[in-house]
Write a protein that holds these residues in place. Structure first.
Motif, PDB file in Angstrom:
ATOM      1  N   MET A 165      -0.447  -1.911   0.868  1.00 20.85           N
ATOM      2  CA  MET A 165      -0.634  -0.614   1.488  1.00 20.85           C
ATOM      3  C   MET A 165      -2.130  -0.345   1.601  1.00 20.85           C
ATOM      4  N   TRP A 166      -2.529   0.265   2.707  1.00 15.88           N
ATOM      5  CA  TRP A 166      -3.897   0.697   2.923  1.00 15.88           C
ATOM      6  C   TRP A 166      -3.950   2.225   2.971  1.00 15.88           C
ATOM      7  N   VAL A 167      -5.044   2.786   2.473  1.00 16.78           N
ATOM      8  CA  VAL A 167      -5.322   4.215   2.556  1.00 16.78           C
ATOM      9  C   VAL A 167      -6.679   4.346   3.228  1.00 16.78           C
ATOM     10  N   PHE A 168      -6.803   5.236   4.209  1.00 18.36           N
ATOM     11  CA  PHE A 168      -8.095   5.437   4.870  1.00 18.36           C
ATOM     12  C   PHE A 168      -8.863   6.531   4.150  1.00 18.36           C
ATOM     13  N   GLY A 169     -10.056   6.186   3.669  1.00 18.59           N
ATOM     14  CA  GLY A 169     -10.917   7.130   2.980  1.00 18.59           C
ATOM     15  C   GLY A 169     -12.108   7.503   3.837  1.00 18.59           C
ATOM     16  N   TYR A 170     -12.378   8.800   3.948  1.00 17.95           N
ATOM     17  CA  TYR A 170     -13.480   9.270   4.787  1.00 17.95           C
ATOM     18  C   TYR A 170     -14.280  10.379   4.113  1.00 17.95           C
ATOM     19  N   GLY A 171     -13.785  10.912   2.991  1.00 17.74           N
ATOM     20  CA  GLY A 171     -14.443  12.001   2.262  1.00 17.74           C
ATOM     21  C   GLY A 171     -14.461  11.660   0.783  1.00 17.74           C
ATOM     22  N   SER A 172     -13.832  12.495  -0.029  1.00 15.38           N
ATOM     23  CA  SER A 172     -13.866  12.284  -1.479  1.00 15.38           C
ATOM     24  C   SER A 172     -13.153  11.010  -1.916  1.00 15.38           C
ATOM     25  N   LEU A 173     -12.252  10.487  -1.101  1.00 16.87           N
ATOM     26  CA  LEU A 173     -11.613   9.218  -1.473  1.00 16.87           C
ATOM     27  C   LEU A 173     -12.626   8.071  -1.520  1.00 16.87           C
ATOM     28  N   LEU A 174     -13.770   8.231  -0.855  1.00 15.72           N
ATOM     29  CA  LEU A 174     -14.812   7.204  -0.908  1.00 15.72           C
ATOM     30  C   LEU A 174     -15.396   7.087  -2.306  1.00 15.72           C
ATOM     31  N   TRP A 175     -15.559   8.196  -2.991  1.00 13.02           N
ATOM     32  CA  TRP A 175     -16.239   8.202  -4.288  1.00 13.02           C
ATOM     33  C   TRP A 175     -15.345   8.606  -5.450  1.00 13.02           C
ATOM     34  N   ASN A 176     -14.157   9.077  -5.157  1.00 16.01           N
ATOM     35  CA  ASN A 176     -13.241   9.466  -6.223  1.00 16.01           C
ATOM     36  C   ASN A 176     -11.801   9.246  -5.769  1.00 16.01           C
ATOM     37  N   PRO A 177     -11.405   7.966  -5.605  1.00 14.23           N
ATOM     38  CA  PRO A 177     -10.050   7.746  -5.106  1.00 14.23           C
ATOM     39  C   PRO A 177      -8.970   8.217  -6.084  1.00 14.23           C
ATOM     40  N   GLY A 178      -9.216   8.111  -7.372  1.00 14.84           N
ATOM     41  CA  GLY A 178      -8.228   8.568  -8.342  1.00 14.84           C
ATOM     42  C   GLY A 178      -7.094   7.593  -8.582  1.00 14.84           C
ATOM     43  N   PHE A 179      -7.202   6.406  -8.008  1.00 14.48           N
ATOM     44  CA  PHE A 179      -6.201   5.362  -8.214  1.00 14.48           C
ATOM     45  C   PHE A 179      -6.903   4.012  -8.187  1.00 14.48           C
ATOM     46  N   GLU A 180      -6.204   3.002  -8.694  1.00 15.37           N
ATOM     47  CA  GLU A 180      -6.774   1.660  -8.719  1.00 15.37           C
ATOM     48  C   GLU A 180      -6.799   1.091  -7.299  1.00 15.37           C
ATOM     49  N   VAL A 181      -7.995   0.738  -6.865  1.00 15.12           N
ATOM     50  CA  VAL A 181      -8.178   0.166  -5.529  1.00 15.12           C
ATOM     51  C   VAL A 181      -8.322  -1.348  -5.692  1.00 15.12           C
ATOM     52  N   SER A 182      -7.473  -2.102  -4.998  1.00 19.11           N
ATOM     53  CA  SER A 182      -7.510  -3.559  -5.130  1.00 19.11           C
ATOM     54  C   SER A 182      -8.549  -4.203  -4.222  1.00 19.11           C
ATOM     55  N   ARG A 183      -8.942  -3.477  -3.164  1.00 18.17           N
ATOM     56  CA  ARG A 183      -9.866  -4.036  -2.179  1.00 18.17           C
ATOM     57  C   ARG A 183     -10.398  -2.894  -1.320  1.00 18.17           C
ATOM     58  N   THR A 184     -11.680  -2.954  -0.957  1.00 21.66           N
ATOM     59  CA  THR A 184     -12.242  -1.980  -0.033  1.00 21.66           C
ATOM     60  C   THR A 184     -12.858  -2.722   1.144  1.00 21.66           C
ATOM     61  N   LEU A 195     -13.630   3.894   4.790  1.00 24.11           N
ATOM     62  CA  LEU A 195     -13.162   2.719   4.057  1.00 24.11           C
ATOM     63  C   LEU A 195     -11.646   2.623   4.108  1.00 24.11           C
ATOM     64  N   ALA A 196     -11.172   1.398   4.265  1.00 25.80           N
ATOM     65  CA  ALA A 196      -9.763   1.116   4.032  1.00 25.80           C
ATOM     66  C   ALA A 196      -9.662   0.714   2.565  1.00 25.80           C
ATOM     67  N   LEU A 197      -8.858   1.445   1.824  1.00 26.70           N
ATOM     68  CA  LEU A 197      -8.679   1.203   0.391  1.00 26.70           C
ATOM     69  C   LEU A 197      -7.356   0.488   0.191  1.00 26.70           C
ATOM     70  N   GLY A 198      -7.415  -0.724  -0.320  1.00 29.80           N
ATOM     71  CA  GLY A 198      -6.211  -1.510  -0.529  1.00 29.80           C
ATOM     72  C   GLY A 198      -5.494  -1.120  -1.806  1.00 29.80           C
ATOM     73  N   VAL A 199      -4.182  -1.074  -1.724  1.00 34.03           N
ATOM     74  CA  VAL A 199      -3.334  -0.747  -2.872  1.00 34.03           C
ATOM     75  C   VAL A 199      -2.357  -1.903  -3.067  1.00 34.03           C
ATOM     76  N   ARG A 200      -2.250  -2.383  -4.287  1.00 31.92           N
ATOM     77  CA  ARG A 200      -1.293  -3.468  -4.586  1.00 31.92           C
ATOM     78  C   ARG A 200       0.129  -2.987  -4.321  1.00 31.92           C
ATOM     79  N   PRO A 201       1.000  -3.867  -3.839  1.00 28.86           N
ATOM     80  CA  PRO A 201       2.381  -3.465  -3.532  1.00 28.86           C
ATOM     81  C   PRO A 201       3.102  -2.812  -4.711  1.00 28.86           C
ATOM     82  N   ASP A 202       2.860  -3.304  -5.929  1.00 32.75           N
ATOM     83  CA  ASP A 202       3.553  -2.740  -7.093  1.00 32.75           C
ATOM     84  C   ASP A 202       3.024  -1.352  -7.474  1.00 32.75           C
ATOM     85  N   GLN A 203       1.915  -0.921  -6.879  1.00 31.03           N
ATOM     86  CA  GLN A 203       1.334   0.393  -7.154  1.00 31.03           C
ATOM     87  C   GLN A 203       1.561   1.391  -6.014  1.00 31.03           C
ATOM     88  N   ALA A 204       2.120   0.921  -4.896  1.00 30.05           N
ATOM     89  CA  ALA A 204       2.209   1.746  -3.681  1.00 30.05           C
ATOM     90  C   ALA A 204       2.937   3.070  -3.917  1.00 30.05           C
TER      91      ALA A 204
END
Length: 181
Positions: free
Chosen positions: A1-20, A63-72
């Motif tokens: 799963m990907w999450v698009f970050g453009y504001g606070s998700l850039l510096w405080n996603p609040g979850f484990e990011v597997s790839r940016t 940023l596209a923030l990658g999420v592992r499938p088991d964490q989606a």
């Protein structure tokens, strides 16, 4: 799963990011077009937070923030609790372009222009005046602006309006500190 970050998700996603990965979202632009009554302001003194406003031909770099499938599922539940607190954001799965040219679907939070918190089109000076004063449950509105501007700069993402706001709000904060001191 990907999450698009453009504001606070850039510096405080609040979850484990597997790839940016640097990414671009077409037909939306980043702007302080949402009144914040929870995180960066209050109902009596709203702040402003960034949102994605639809605009044909525009583009937002982030940023596209990658999420592992088991964490989606866990991440999606967390994001919904965080981002959908007042229903001003709408969750969408949109196509984003990664830096290598690949297009992927990404969970993205965009503004509902019909929501009472929507305030698109405010002049930059008015935005600066609001941001310089507001404080909410997650802290000062200035912190949100400065962190986002610094992270965009660090990523090499130019956003002239945000850069102007960052400088102007720093000036306003210095003026206020001198007046109080």
């Amino acid at each position: 799963m990907w999450v698009f970050g453009y504001g606070s998700l850039l510096w405080n996603p609040g979850f484990e990011v597997s790839r940016t990965v640097l990414a671009r979202l077409p037909d939306y632009h980043r702007s302080f077009c949402m009144r914040s009554i929870h995180h960066r302001g209050t109902p009596d003194a709203p702040g402003l937070v960034l949102a994605l406003d639809a605009a044909a031909g525009a583009e937002c770099h982030g940023l596209a923030l990658g999420v592992r499938p088991d964490q989606a599922d866990t991440v999606l539940a967390y994001l919904r609790e965080r981002e959908l607190i007042s229903s001003a954001y709408v969750e969408r799965v949109l196509m984003v372009d990664l830096a290598d040219g690949t297009r992927v679907e990404a969970v993205t939070y965009v503004i509902d222009p019909d929501h009472v918190q929507y305030c698109g089109g405010l002049p930059l000076e008015e935005q600066a005046q609001i941001i310089a004063q507001a404080v909410g449950g997650r802290g000062p509105n200035t912190e949100y602006l400065h962190n986002t501007a610094a992270h965009l700069d660090g990523l090499g993402i130019a956003d002239p309006d945000l850069a102007w706001l960052d400088g102007r709000v720093r000036d306003l904060t210095r003026i206020k500190a001198r007046q109080q001191g």
